[in-house]
Design an enzyme around this catalytic site. Structure first.
Site, mmCIF file in Angstrom:
data_model
loop_
_atom_site.group_PDB
_atom_site.id
_atom_site.type_symbol
_atom_site.label_atom_id
_atom_site.label_comp_id
_atom_site.label_asym_id
_atom_site.label_seq_id
_atom_site.Cartn_x
_atom_site.Cartn_y
_atom_site.Cartn_z
ATOM 1 N N LYS A 168 35.417 85.041 -22.138
ATOM 2 C CA LYS A 168 33.719 85.192 -22.301
ATOM 3 C C LYS A 168 33.237 84.029 -22.423
ATOM 4 C CE LYS A 168 34.561 85.834 -27.305
ATOM 5 N NZ LYS A 168 35.955 85.722 -27.338
ATOM 6 N N ASN A 181 27.653 83.077 -29.422
ATOM 7 C CA ASN A 181 28.994 82.780 -30.010
ATOM 8 C C ASN A 181 29.444 81.253 -29.228
ATOM 9 O OD1 ASN A 181 31.101 83.062 -31.817
ATOM 10 N ND2 ASN A 181 32.591 83.622 -30.270
ATOM 11 N N HIS A 195 42.411 88.702 -33.959
ATOM 12 C CA HIS A 195 41.890 88.971 -35.064
ATOM 13 C C HIS A 195 42.485 90.298 -35.771
ATOM 14 C CE1 HIS A 195 38.915 86.031 -34.048
ATOM 15 N NE2 HIS A 195 38.493 86.763 -33.055
#
Length: 416
Positions: A85, A108, A154
């Site tokens: 990303k 981010n 995660h």
């Protein structure tokens, strides 16, 4: 409110906002229960206490991207995914700049989203968004949104892939168009059939899709039946980066960035620091810094993207695995690697999944890991530093980890 007793920048906050109360240390639930709205850092899990109970009481819990979405007026390209990303976000921003558009890139990556807001609106915002940020976002209405891929990551926070998938899928809410990865069905938007969507693939594309095609013994990036650019003309290397380029083309076309500008950018864009970054060649061995490979999917993509016809990679991996299943690396290690060097907190877990025929070396430091990798590599090989883990057991962040790798390799070159 800050749960740390002595958070950084306290002096600056009190000087710039003297009338704003600052509460440090243990959370004061009385203050929280009296709030109309709570704005949380993305690092805080709002599905756990006390935020879960506060939401049940009807208190709105939001994050920085929700605040941004309420103020921003220009079209937004919203990008998420387990891997790639940052590359795609930066690449799309560069494509827009080459086309003469005023564009602000962040989220981010780089500049926080709220710092992108100003007295005047750009032509376009390009935002990288994490699953944590998406959890607390309701009002974002992207001009185009994408989930590039979805790999186990995660899981220490989400517990399972279902919850992680659900958080990533939030990026498609209210989007005008969507772009998804045809080779990863978990990225397909769960939207109605009337929604406009475009797929990309590193296979042969269908009509209106972006993909790859062999033509006259060369590999081309194409849209449908139209060849766009030879893969050999791109500075980005590795099949995973061809997927990133195809995603960027699909996103840019969705907001009418001219194809000519996008293709020109692809010939100039060399990739990101710490993301399959070439560091040096010593005695015929290339050293690649992929410190941003913080999960299994990223490392798997780096291995497969840099692999030769014969095993040519010496992989350095290790750190904090975040509950990941490393077994997905077994086949790439068996097919493409000559040796595996492990270090860090979860080095034993990586050692446990290594194919029995593969040479495995255990190191107590990154410096020793690079030394052992150098001993295992020969001319024409690649030492790939792609940890498949987070960095916080031994380093401040993945940037610090990558800088240390680069320093170690460059020091070796100076003494060679």
């Amino acid at each position: 409110m800050d749960t740390r007793a002595n958070p950084p920048l306290v002096t600056q906050l009190r000087e710039s906002c003297p009338d704003v109360p600052l509460l440090c240390g243990e959370l004061d639930f009385g203050v929280l229960e009296g709030a109309a709205e709570i704005i949380v850092s993305p690092g805080l899990d709002t599905n756990q206490s006390p935020y879960k109970e506060l939401k049940q009481q009807g208190i709105n819990v939001i994050g920085d991207i929700e605040m941004f979405a309420r103020e921003a007026k220009a079209p937004v390209i919203a990008i998420t995914g387990s891997n790639g990303k940052s590359t795609v976000t930066t690449l799309v921003g560069d494509m827009a700049k080459d086309a003469g558009l005023t564009v602000k890139v962040g989220g981010n990556i780089g500049v926080p989203a709220l710092d992108l807001l100003g007295p005047s609106e750009p032509d376009l915002y390009v935002l990288e968004l994490s699953s944590f940020q998406l959890e607390t976002t309701e009002s974002l209405m992207p001009a185009v949104a994408t989930v590039l891929n979805l790999q186990a990551d995660h899981l220490d926070r989400y517990g399972n892939m279902v919850a992680y998938h659900s958080a990533k899928q939030r990026i498609y809410r209210n989007c005008q168009q969507s772009v998804w990865n045809k080779q990863d069905m978990l990225t397909q938007p769960l939207l109605g059939k009337e929604s406009k969507t475009v797929a990309f693939t590193t296979g042969e594309p269908d009509l209106k899709e972006f993909g790859l095609r062999e033509f006259d013994d060369e590999l081309w990036l194409c849209k449908g039946m139209t060849n766009l650019i030879r893969a050999s003309e791109l500075r980005l290397k590795g099949r995973h980066n061809l997927a990133n380029a195809l995603a960027a083309l699909a996103l840019g076309e969705a907001v009418n960035i001219p194809m000519e500008s996008m293709l020109k950018t692809l010939t100039q864009f060399g990739g990101l620091v710490h993301r399959c970054e070439w560091v040096s060649q010593l005695n015929g061995v290339d050293y690649i810094n992929d410190s941003k490979g913080t999960n299994v999917g990223a490392t798997k993509a780096a291995i497969e993207g840099l692999a030769g016809k014969e095993p040519n990679l010496v992989l350095i991996a290790g750190g904090v695995g975040k509950g990941a299943d490393f077994s997905e690396l077994q086949n790439p290690l068996r097919e493409h690697c000559k040796a595996l060097i492990v270090f860090g907190e979860d080095k034993q877990k990586l050692q446990d999944i290594a194919p029995t025929e593969l040479t495995v070396c255990v190191s107590e430091s990154l410096e020793d890991a690079v030394k052992q990798a150098t001993e295992q590599a020969g001319s024409g090989d690649i030492v790939l530093f792609s940890p498949a883990c987070a960095s916080f057991d031994m380093f401040r962040n993945f940037e610090h980890r990558g800088e240390e790798f680069r320093r170690i390799v460059n020091t070796m070159g100076e003494t060679a």
